[in-house]
Scaffold this motif. Structure first.
Motif, PDB file in Angstrom:
ATOM      1  N   CYS A   7       0.838  -1.210   0.000  1.00  0.00           N
ATOM      2  CA  CYS A   7       0.000   0.000   0.000  1.00  0.00           C
ATOM      3  C   CYS A   7       0.871   1.259   0.000  1.00  0.00           C
ATOM      4  N   PHE A   9       0.147   4.335   0.814  1.00  0.00           N
ATOM      5  CA  PHE A   9       0.032   5.181   2.007  1.00  0.00           C
ATOM      6  C   PHE A   9       0.684   4.519   3.223  1.00  0.00           C
ATOM      7  N   CYS A  10       0.656   3.189   3.316  1.00  0.00           N
ATOM      8  CA  CYS A  10       1.415   2.514   4.381  1.00  0.00           C
ATOM      9  C   CYS A  10       2.907   2.789   4.203  1.00  0.00           C
ATOM     10  N   HIS A  49      -4.055   0.233   8.497  1.00  0.00           N
ATOM     11  CA  HIS A  49      -4.450   0.025   7.101  1.00  0.00           C
ATOM     12  C   HIS A  49      -5.846  -0.562   7.004  1.00  0.00           C
ATOM     13  N   HIS A  96      -6.435   2.953   0.771  1.00  0.00           N
ATOM     14  CA  HIS A  96      -6.130   3.126   2.205  1.00  0.00           C
ATOM     15  C   HIS A  96      -6.936   4.358   2.608  1.00  0.00           C
TER      16      HIS A  96
HETATM   17 ZN    ZN Z   1      -2.221   1.129   3.729  1.00  0.00          ZN
END
Ligand code: ZN
Ligand code: 5GP
Length: 128
Positions: A7, A9-10, A49, A96
């Protein structure tokens, strides 16, 4: 804390992808959107998440709005929108959860909303 190694954004939260961070708390992370629709367009994301809003634990959610308020104040915008999309057809691109803070400095910049309103009968509204 739930994370997904694929991901984007993670990866931002983990510092693997650079971002222009404003605020970080135990449960939330706020940064400048890379494709702003107006100057100051920002994102607040949970560190947990989840793809969609309803999948987030309540204690994560309760951290996000106070951060959104700080960001809204920091932009100095008098007019602005908070936006949170869930699902592809609802304009979610990144899977996300994220809340947009979007200043609306004029008619041209910022969020443009399509709002196809309908006129249900009293009975249809009662049924709903
Ligand atoms: Zn994420
Ligand atoms: P959505 O349409 O999913 O609600 O919005 C996703 C937002 O994430 C878009 O406004 C897009 O510009 C932003 N975005 C996507 N990838 C990145 C990135 O790598 N860094 C930053 N700062 N913003 C991103």
């Amino acid at each position: 804390m739930a994370t997904d190694e694929n991901c984007i954004f993670c990866k931002i939260i983990a510092g693997k992808i650079p971002s222009r961070k404003f605020i970080e708390t135990d449960k939330a992370y706020a940064f400048l959107d890379i494709g702003p629709t107006a100057p100051g367009h920002s994102l607040i994301i949970p560190k947990y998440h989840a793809a969609k809003f309803h999948e987030l634990p309540d204690e994560t959610l309760s951290d996000i709005l106070p951060v959104a308020k700080k960001i809204a104040l920091a932009t100095g915008a008098t007019d602005y929108n908070l936006l949170q999309n869930n699902g592809r057809i609802a304009h979610q691109v990144v899977g996300h959860v994220h809340f947009h803070v979007i200043p609306k400095p004029n008619e041209e910049q910022g969020l443009v909303v399509g709002w196809p309103s309908t006129s249900p009968s009293k009975e249809e509204l009662d049924e709903l």
